[in-house]
Design a protein around this motif. Structure first.
Motif, PDB file in Angstrom:
ATOM      1  N   PRO A 418     -27.211 -25.105  20.747  1.00  0.00           N
ATOM      2  CA  PRO A 418     -27.968 -24.240  21.668  1.00  0.00           C
ATOM      3  C   PRO A 418     -27.924 -22.758  21.271  1.00  0.00           C
ATOM      4  N   ARG A 419     -26.903 -22.384  20.524  1.00  0.00           N
ATOM      5  CA  ARG A 419     -26.800 -20.971  20.141  1.00  0.00           C
ATOM      6  C   ARG A 419     -27.862 -20.568  19.122  1.00  0.00           C
ATOM      7  N   ILE A 420     -28.501 -21.546  18.495  1.00  0.00           N
ATOM      8  CA  ILE A 420     -29.553 -21.190  17.535  1.00  0.00           C
ATOM      9  C   ILE A 420     -30.916 -21.789  17.896  1.00  0.00           C
ATOM     10  N   THR A 421     -30.959 -22.517  19.019  1.00  0.00           N
ATOM     11  CA  THR A 421     -32.244 -23.109  19.402  1.00  0.00           C
ATOM     12  C   THR A 421     -33.265 -21.986  19.597  1.00  0.00           C
ATOM     13  N   GLY A 422     -34.428 -22.152  18.980  1.00  0.00           N
ATOM     14  CA  GLY A 422     -35.473 -21.127  19.104  1.00  0.00           C
ATOM     15  C   GLY A 422     -35.378 -20.045  18.043  1.00  0.00           C
ATOM     16  N   THR A 423     -34.316 -20.030  17.259  1.00  0.00           N
ATOM     17  CA  THR A 423     -34.252 -19.065  16.147  1.00  0.00           C
ATOM     18  C   THR A 423     -34.772 -19.749  14.883  1.00  0.00           C
ATOM     19  N   ASN A 424     -34.820 -19.004  13.792  1.00  0.00           N
ATOM     20  CA  ASN A 424     -35.526 -19.518  12.617  1.00  0.00           C
ATOM     21  C   ASN A 424     -34.642 -19.752  11.403  1.00  0.00           C
ATOM     22  N   ASP A 425     -35.085 -20.730  10.592  1.00  0.00           N
ATOM     23  CA  ASP A 425     -34.540 -20.912   9.248  1.00  0.00           C
ATOM     24  C   ASP A 425     -35.302 -19.915   8.375  1.00  0.00           C
ATOM     25  N   VAL A 426     -34.618 -18.891   7.907  1.00  0.00           N
ATOM     26  CA  VAL A 426     -35.302 -17.838   7.148  1.00  0.00           C
ATOM     27  C   VAL A 426     -35.990 -18.423   5.920  1.00  0.00           C
ATOM     28  N   ILE A 427     -35.298 -19.346   5.236  1.00  0.00           N
ATOM     29  CA  ILE A 427     -35.806 -19.856   3.956  1.00  0.00           C
ATOM     30  C   ILE A 427     -37.065 -20.704   4.133  1.00  0.00           C
ATOM     31  N   VAL A 428     -37.056 -21.674   5.036  1.00  0.00           N
ATOM     32  CA  VAL A 428     -38.200 -22.590   5.116  1.00  0.00           C
ATOM     33  C   VAL A 428     -38.868 -22.651   6.487  1.00  0.00           C
ATOM     34  N   GLY A 429     -38.491 -21.774   7.403  1.00  0.00           N
ATOM     35  CA  GLY A 429     -39.080 -21.827   8.742  1.00  0.00           C
ATOM     36  C   GLY A 429     -40.538 -21.375   8.742  1.00  0.00           C
ATOM     37  N   ASN A 430     -41.307 -21.833   9.754  1.00  0.00           N
ATOM     38  CA  ASN A 430     -42.674 -21.316   9.898  1.00  0.00           C
ATOM     39  C   ASN A 430     -42.599 -20.047  10.762  1.00  0.00           C
ATOM     40  N   ASN A 431     -42.042 -19.002  10.163  1.00  0.00           N
ATOM     41  CA  ASN A 431     -41.627 -17.815  10.898  1.00  0.00           C
ATOM     42  C   ASN A 431     -42.802 -16.904  11.253  1.00  0.00           C
ATOM     43  N   ASP A 432     -42.790 -16.464  12.489  1.00  0.00           N
ATOM     44  CA  ASP A 432     -43.813 -15.534  12.962  1.00  0.00           C
ATOM     45  C   ASP A 432     -43.110 -14.211  13.240  1.00  0.00           C
ATOM     46  N   PRO A 433     -43.541 -13.109  12.569  1.00  0.00           N
ATOM     47  CA  PRO A 433     -42.821 -11.840  12.724  1.00  0.00           C
ATOM     48  C   PRO A 433     -42.700 -11.382  14.180  1.00  0.00           C
ATOM     49  N   ALA A 434     -43.619 -11.830  15.029  1.00  0.00           N
ATOM     50  CA  ALA A 434     -43.559 -11.397  16.433  1.00  0.00           C
ATOM     51  C   ALA A 434     -42.343 -11.994  17.140  1.00  0.00           C
ATOM     52  N   PHE A 435     -41.876 -13.152  16.670  1.00  0.00           N
ATOM     53  CA  PHE A 435     -40.786 -13.828  17.386  1.00  0.00           C
ATOM     54  C   PHE A 435     -39.585 -14.159  16.516  1.00  0.00           C
ATOM     55  N   SER A 436     -39.726 -14.011  15.196  1.00  0.00           N
ATOM     56  CA  SER A 436     -38.691 -14.562  14.326  1.00  0.00           C
ATOM     57  C   SER A 436     -37.334 -13.908  14.566  1.00  0.00           C
ATOM     58  N   CYS A 437     -36.296 -14.708  14.426  1.00  0.00           N
ATOM     59  CA  CYS A 437     -34.949 -14.204  14.684  1.00  0.00           C
ATOM     60  C   CYS A 437     -33.942 -15.048  13.901  1.00  0.00           C
ATOM     61  N   PHE A 438     -33.052 -14.366  13.200  1.00  0.00           N
ATOM     62  CA  PHE A 438     -31.939 -15.060  12.551  1.00  0.00           C
ATOM     63  C   PHE A 438     -30.655 -14.554  13.195  1.00  0.00           C
ATOM     64  N   ALA A 439     -29.847 -15.490  13.702  1.00  0.00           N
ATOM     65  CA  ALA A 439     -28.644 -15.118  14.441  1.00  0.00           C
ATOM     66  C   ALA A 439     -27.453 -15.080  13.490  1.00  0.00           C
ATOM     67  N   LEU A 440     -26.902 -13.890  13.295  1.00  0.00           N
ATOM     68  CA  LEU A 440     -25.771 -13.702  12.372  1.00  0.00           C
ATOM     69  C   LEU A 440     -24.523 -13.349  13.188  1.00  0.00           C
ATOM     70  N   PRO A 441     -23.670 -14.344  13.457  1.00  0.00           N
ATOM     71  CA  PRO A 441     -22.480 -14.067  14.264  1.00  0.00           C
ATOM     72  C   PRO A 441     -21.497 -13.144  13.529  1.00  0.00           C
TER      73      PRO A 441
END
Ligand code: HEM
Length: 480
Positions: A418-441
């Motif tokens: 759940p801590r990463i649900t809705g965030t993106n895989d930077v390498i292969v995600g279908n990332n949209d700049p308006a919503f993209s997020c990578f969580a770096l603890p």
């Protein structure tokens, strides 16, 4: 179902071992003269040893100079005279085809099937013949041999896809690839490589055997001779936007360096101990690259070396898979959102606990297009204008339970934690700049890297069946 180990002479070789050839040519073909194709399939599976044989999985002392494998779409089965009722015994996702699963697997926007290259949209897409070689002359002559079958009239050539490995096993984005692969029970394996993951049931790769999911055997298409010992491949042509990815590393490194957490992310001055020493900015760029993947670009697992790609003493080649995630429950070393942890959470505590080791896939990939040189961007106005990317085959006995579940549940949605649900895989995600997020603890907080675009675009692909050698003979007889 059988508990027996497979007869390796019956299994196409590229499923169970990487050939590690420098060159691959995938011929994307339609069947024009099925009788000629049928005869070739029979010749290439033992009837005529003067014909280049389809490579099986039997052990070899020395790798041959060329290897040859085939795979087909449902339309290809029909073109080889397999009746509709038989095709319908194949899993629905295979029969429906990759394009029909686009929304589910994230092929939307630029990656949507309507933008795919013509060969992947053709109703005549029947067969993929893959030629593996060390040198161009061998690749070219075997490809020509295949295209000359039936006096050159057996196949229609929809496309020729050439891949070539880069020195050091690197792929675009600069990472070393093809290090982690499942090790199957009962199959000759290099067991002197420590790997904390359990051996995988052969049914994850071949149809007709117990799978890593208790009491589950994936449905074997009928008749048995056609389905047994077969497998499936999600073949993807993934364009990689390398300049944009490098830019992301620079921007993210600058963001982290400007924050009060910079020294907690990467201890100040440690970059001077790297071999060779690098600037603080370059070190932070490399750290971001390692955090979003799970390995440093040279292949060293970040879990085994949190702050340097060049630990001393060095981590030996055999130990590059000797790590786990359980002791890093909060992803402070390797983020839960990293590409590797999403696509194979190993022993990490995840929501769908029973799925931990159940979605293992075999990956066979090779870069296509020229290697990116940051000092010489292809075109000053658009450095990613030249197409380059990965020709990737993601192989397993169930497209649904393996490739699609990894791609959808874990990579695209991050449902494993759940801590990463809705965030993106930077390498292969279908990332949209308006919503993209990578969580770096970091410590007891999280740095959120945001605003990045997609760095890969799907240019085409297909779900392919990889028949066993007896199945190829069966198909040959049906078509000839
Ligand atoms: C252009 C696209 C991609 C690139 C550049 C890429 C890159 C990489 C790299 C560099 C590794 C680490 C090397 C290794 O451990 O062998 C890796 C691992 C992996 N990737 Fe990808 N990948 C891509 C697409 C995909 C896709 C589409 C999937 C699955 C749907 C996938 C699944 C995996 C898996 C399962 C691993 C192994 C993780 C492990 O066992 O720890 N990758 N990838």
């Amino acid at each position: 179902m059988t508990d027996a180990t497979p007869d390796l002479a019956d299994v196409q070789g590229n499923i169970l071992r990487g050939y590690r050839k420098h060159l691959v040519r995938h011929l994307v073909l339609s069947v024009r003269d099925r009788h000629a194709v049928g005869n070739w399939l029979l010749d290439a599976t033992g009837r005529d040893l003067a014909t280049h044989q389809i490579t099986n999985a039997e052990p070899w002392d020395e790798s041959p100079s060329t290897c040859l494998n085939i795979a087909m779409t449902p339309q290809g089965l029909s073109a080889l005279n397999v009746d509709h009722a038989t095709v319908e015994t194949f899993p629905p996702e295979f029969v429906a085809g990759m394009a029909s699963r686009a929304t589910k697997i994230g092929d939307v926007g630029e990656s949507a099937p309507e933008h795919w290259k013509p060969e992947w949209r053709s109703p005549e897409l029947h067969l993929m013949v893959s030629v593996f070689a060390d040198v161009e002359a061998d690749r070219d002559s075997l490809s020509s041999e295949v295209l000359a079958i039936g006096g050159g009239r057996a196949f229609g050539l929809l496309a020729t896809l050439d891949g070539a490995g880069f020195p050091g096993g690197l792929v675009h984005f600069g990472y070393r690839d093809s290090i982690s692969q499942p090790r199957f029970m009962g199959v000759r394996e290099v067991l002197n490589r420590p790997d904390r993951q359990p051996l995988v049931e052969i049914g994850a790769a071949l149809l007709g055997y117990p799978t890593p999911i208790e009491d589950v055997v994936f449905d074997v298409p009928k008749p048995e001779v056609l389905g047994f010992n077969g497998s499936f491949s999600a073949f993807r042509v993934l364009e990689q936007r390398v300049a944009a990815f490098e830019e992301f590393l620079t921007t993210s490194a600058a963001t982290i360096l400007a924050s009060s957490l910079a020294d907690e992310v990467l201890p100040a001055g440690i970059e001077k101990t790297w071999l060779p020493p690098v600037s603080r900015l370059d070190a932070m760029r490399e750290l971001v690259a390692a955090k979003v993947l799970g390995r440093w670009r040279n292949g060293v697992p970040i879990e085994m070396s949190p702050h340097t790609p060049t630990p001393q003493p060095p981590i030996t080649e055999e130990r590059l898979n000797d790590f786990a995630y359980q002791q890093d429950a909060d992803g402070l070393v390797c983020p839960m959102a990293s590409h590797m942890r999403r696509s194979n959470p190993r022993d990490a505590r995840i929501v769908q606990r029973s799925t931990n080791h159940s979605r293992r896939i075999v990956r066979r990939g090779i870069p296509y297009g020229p290697q990116f040189d940051p000092a010489q961007p292809d075109l000053p106005d658009d450095p990613d204008k030249v197409e380059r990317g990965l020709l990737g085959a993601f192989i397993g006995a169930s497209l649904l339970s393996q490739f699609e579940s990894i791609q959808y549940d874990w990579i695209n949605l991050g449902l494993l934690d759940p801590r990463i649900t809705g965030t993106n895989d930077v390498i292969v995600g279908n990332n949209d700049p308006a919503f993209s997020c990578f969580a770096l603890p970091v410590g007891d907080t999280t740095i959120e890297l945001r605003g990045f675009s997609r760095f890969i675009v799907t240019r085409g692909g297909a779900y392919l069946f990889i028949p066993s050698l007896p199945a190829i003979r069966y198909l040959g007889q049906s078509a000839a």
